[in-house]
Design an enzyme around this catalytic site. Structure first.
Site, PDB file in Angstrom:
ATOM      1  CG  PHE A 237      46.923  51.471  33.894  1.00  0.00           C
ATOM      2  CD1 PHE A 237      46.935  52.636  34.646  1.00  0.00           C
ATOM      3  CD2 PHE A 237      47.914  51.301  32.941  1.00  0.00           C
ATOM      4  CE1 PHE A 237      47.908  53.608  34.457  1.00  0.00           C
ATOM      5  CE2 PHE A 237      48.889  52.259  32.744  1.00  0.00           C
ATOM      6  CZ  PHE A 237      48.883  53.426  33.508  1.00  0.00           C
ATOM      7  CD  GLU A 241      42.210  42.928  40.422  1.00  0.00           C
ATOM      8  OE1 GLU A 241      41.419  42.451  41.255  1.00  0.00           O
ATOM      9  OE2 GLU A 241      41.963  43.962  39.764  1.00  0.00           O
ATOM     10  NE  ARG A 319      33.860  48.091  41.477  1.00  0.00           N
ATOM     11  CZ  ARG A 319      34.017  48.899  42.532  1.00  0.00           C
ATOM     12  NH1 ARG A 319      33.848  50.201  42.398  1.00  0.00           N
ATOM     13  NH2 ARG A 319      34.344  48.418  43.706  1.00  0.00           N
ATOM     14  CD  GLU A 729      39.214  51.301  40.329  1.00  0.00           C
ATOM     15  OE1 GLU A 729      39.075  50.318  39.599  1.00  0.00           O
ATOM     16  OE2 GLU A 729      38.742  51.361  41.487  1.00  0.00           O
TER      17      GLU A 729
END
Length: 784
Positions: A237, A241, A319, A729
């Site tokens: 999720f 990363e 973002r 996502e």
């Protein structure tokens, strides 16, 4: 249609297939990183030395007492690092820090023959600390002026003129919480060193190449001396990363110094207290509408809670700014961003990567403003949609392609949900039930697909055909349960023209496919699918030449489908196995490296302008809730979703992703409540919700009683692999409809036109206080 989007005859993509590891998952035979320990001899176990203070400078670190503990082999400290003592890409995350920056910060690691020995050794390490002032909450940091990182500013149009032309202007602020990833598998790594000093690291990581990079620079060796493999993850999720890199480096450093394998695995409490979360945000805003309720201007500031280091906070914030418009045309906008530095874990990527935070702000604004404008929230949203053929662009300058799909999914949901009929039924129910209210809300999404950083939009693959006709594919994406590997098998089978069962997928390894991007940004299938397709098409072209020679025709007239090559206009054919064997005997290369890069992207981060996304994914959801006016408890009665995945590569996988993303989003917005000790006592900065008993996750009881998911039909995406779109996502944001339905249900306890300000997460407690506020509200002159 482009070559990339076009599907051949009888493709393997588009066919409902179970997850490629589904059998292993349900039988318990699927292996994860920590399972490999039992297959490895002489493993040492790593345990952190945590300091339970929010902030302070280390004045003494004594490891001698730990070495006296039976079974302790070594204590790793900063003095042991041969390379760079840093685990972050921004070089602001010392692996062995001199300053404690959050409650539970690890300052050293103990290696033991057993995990218990390592734990006792870690408890014996003596740390002296000079405590320093700390900012635990986002508001603490804002009041102290504690910020770091970039300060983006997005502007379009003339904001002052937009407000001057507005018939209605409203202002407000909104603070909302982060979210814990709570993947089933906690952070884990297993590092081994061979006789030549080469490091092999098994890691639960979404970004093996970056894990390799961090391990190499901590050890002070070139990247080719480190191989990282990810077999699979038990969930990621986004939490895996960036944050696995330092943990893998600890294991690798231990293996390098001791010559023995080192196993690292956080228990659940350690994982919760040491790893980052979704960024909580604070927003202040001012919005103007014309007399018809159309947005004229928006002026907002978004402050993200970055935690103690930058991690991925800058692109997350970027973002968020890029998604504050969601599905709405805002002609004049000025949106500023800041990153607060707090003494908590370093917040990181989480499904949606800032997009949900930005979109939540505009949805909250519209939910609060609709009653003030005398409009139904659904009507207010519809009036502000992007419209096709209007030449409208986002506030950062990207044209909104396929804007008609915003209305298409919206209208389909209204039809599927029987919206008009059910709204009448709900009104009747509410009139007859003074202490229980229902509401039905509908929200939409527009989510950009690609990495913010253009360079990350590339993927690689290595495809091998063996003499017996079996196929092995390697690609740079990682499998965390989302079904990427399943889709890649289907892409390879389609491109080669063979059945899916002839294709097997190898674990993701940096020595097979180098310099890969993270499996993130919903781009895994686009990037790796494009690379797999490219490699397979190279092989297919070679094999068609061999088939043409055997069949007595031209390669352009040979069709390879279902594992058989046939010549157009004739009966001659050759089976796949024979074709491969013939190619081998003719010394035709049966392996190929594939590559893909997303075209058409450009982004100026300083000007905050450009086209950072390949395309937009669209969706809409209608949610009905029922709220108890005595307790604030609620239940989700029904959900209807229509989601745009282009032409699905694997419909069963995609529907599962839509369902799972929606439920995870509902958890963030309504249930999952992160709490820290913000008092001035000895436990200041301690995470209070450090277990499943105190951090509430969605479970079976929170699932909608009726749950209907439809994939948008006839939705080919030009320029994407086999016409598909990303799915990982975007569905999470469909859960805005749950929160908006709760807002409307709470408002139903008050007079018509009641404005409800709802906390996030909208827990039963928060809903109860919203209900109480609605009951005390004065009637509105604009009541609807």
């Amino acid at each position: 249609m482009s070559h990339l989007s076009q599907r051949p005859e009888d493709p393997a993509v588009g066919v409902p297939m179970p997850h490629e590891s589904a059998y292993q998952h349900v039988t318990g035979t699927a292996l994860y990183t920590d399972d490999l320990v039992h297959r490895t001899k002489d493993v040492l176990h790593a345990h952190p030395v945590q300091v339970m203070k929010a902030c302070g400078r280390i004045t003494a670190l004594r490891t001698g007492p730990a070495l006296a503990v039976p079974g302790v082999v070594r204590v790793l400290t900063g003095a042991d690092v041969p390379g760079v003592n840093d685990a972050g890409m921004k070089h602001d995350e010392p692996l062995f820090p001199d300053e404690v920056m959050f409650h539970g910060h690890a300052v050293a690691w103990v290696l033991g023959e057993t995990l218990e020995a390592a734990r006792l050794g870690a408890a014996a390490v003596e740390v002296e600390l000079e405590e320093l002032p700390s900012q635990v909450s986002l508001r603490d940091a804002m009041e102290a002026g504690s910020y770091h990182g970039a300060r983006p500013l997005m502007e379009t149009g003339d904001v002052d003129a937009g407000f001057a032309d507005s018939a209605h202007v409203f202002t407000g602020e909104f603070e909302f919480s982060g979210q814990e990833h709570f993947y089933l598998e906690t952070h884990a790594a297993l590092a081994l060193v061979d006789e030549s000093g080469q490091l092999f690291v098994q890691s639960s990581t979404q970004h093996p190449s970056e894990t390799q990079e961090i391990v190499a620079h901590v050890l002070g060796v070139p990247a080719h001396e480190v191989t990282v493999q990810c077999l699979r993850m038990g969930g990621g999720f986004g939490g895996k990363e960036m944050q696995p890199h330092g943990f893998a480096a600890v294991a690798a450093l231990g293996a390098k110094l001791t010559g023995r394998p080192v196993r690292f695995r956080l228990n659940r409490t350690q994982d919760l207290t040491m790893s980052g979360k979704r960024h909580g945000f604070h927003a202040t805003w001012k919005i103007g509408f014309d007399a018809d309720g159309r947005i004229q201007a928006l002026d907002a500031t978004l402050v993200a809670d970055g935690g103690w280091s930058l991690d991925l906070s800058e692109p997350v914030l970027a973002r968020a700014l890029c998604h504050i418009d969601n599905t709405y045309w805002i002609p004049h906008a000025r949106v500023a961003g800041r990153i607060a530095r707090t003494n908590t874990v370093s917040n990181t990527a989480f499904r949606g990567f800032g997009g949900p935070q930005g979109m939540l702000v505009i949805e909250d604004i519209l939910g609060r403003c609709a009653p003030r404008l005398g409009l139904d929230p659904r009507e207010l949203r519809e009036r502000n949609f992007y419209r096709p053929g209007q030449g409208q662009t986002t506030p950062y300058g990207q044209p909104v392609t396929q804007a008609g799909r915003i209305s298409a999914v919206w209208e389909q949901v209204k039809e599927d949900a029987r919206l008009t009929d059910r709204e009448r039924e709900i009104a009747t129910f509410n009139a007859a039930h003074p202490h229980t209210k229902r509401a039905l809300a509908i929200t939409g999404i527009k989510f950009g697909i690609s990495f913010n950083l253009t360079a990350f939009n590339q993927g690689g693959a290595l495809v091998l055909i063996y003499k017996d006709g079996s196929v092995l594919i390697n690609h740079g994406g990682t499998e965390m349960g989302q079904g990427l590997h399943t889709k890649m098998i289907q892409v390879a089978a389609t491109a080669l023209g063979i059945p899916s069962h002839r294709v097997r997928l190898a674990p993701t390894r940096t020595d097979k496919v180098p310099n890969t991007s993270a499996t993130a940004a919903s781009a895994g299938a686009d990037l790796n699918g494009g690379a797999v397709k490219n490699a397979c098409e190279q092989l297919r072209e070679r094999l068609l030449g061999v088939a043409a020679t055997r069949l007595g025709g031209n390669a352009s007239d040979v069709r390879l489908t279902g594992g058989t090559a046939r010549l157009l206009g004739g009966d001659a054919e050759i089976g796949w196995d024979e074709l491969v064997h013939t190619a081998y005997m003719q010394r035709v290369q049966l392996s190929a490296a594939g590559f893909y890069r997303t075209e058409g992207l450009h982004w100026d981060a300083k000007a905050f302008r450009g086209s950072p996304f390949k395309y937009f994914s669209y969706g809409a959801a209608a949610t009905e809730v029922e709220v108890d006016g005595f307790t604030g408890a609620y239940r989700v009665r029904r959900v209807d979703i229509v989601h745009d995945v282009g032409d699905s590569l694997s419909p069963m996988i995609d529907v599962g992703q839509v369902e799972g993303g929606f439920v995870q989003g509902a958890g963030w917005l309504t249930l999952e409540d992160l709490r820290w000790d913000t008092g001035d006592g000895p436990d200041r900065g301690r995470l209070l919700t450090r277990a499943a008993s105190t951090y509430k996750l969605p479970s079976f009881s929170e699932m909608p009683e009726e749950f209907h998911v439809r994939l948008l039909e006839n939705a080919t995406e030009e320029g994407a692999v086999y016409g598909s779109k990303a799915v990982g996502e975007p569905p999470l944001m469909l859960a805005f409809s749950v929160r908006e339905a709760l807002r409307q249900a709470a408002a139903a306890f008050g007079p018509a036109g009641t404005v409800v300000e709802l906390a996030s997460p909208a827990t039963p407690e928060a809903v109860y206080w919203a209900v109480e506020a609605a009951r005390r509200a004065e009637p509105s002159p604009n009541g609807v």
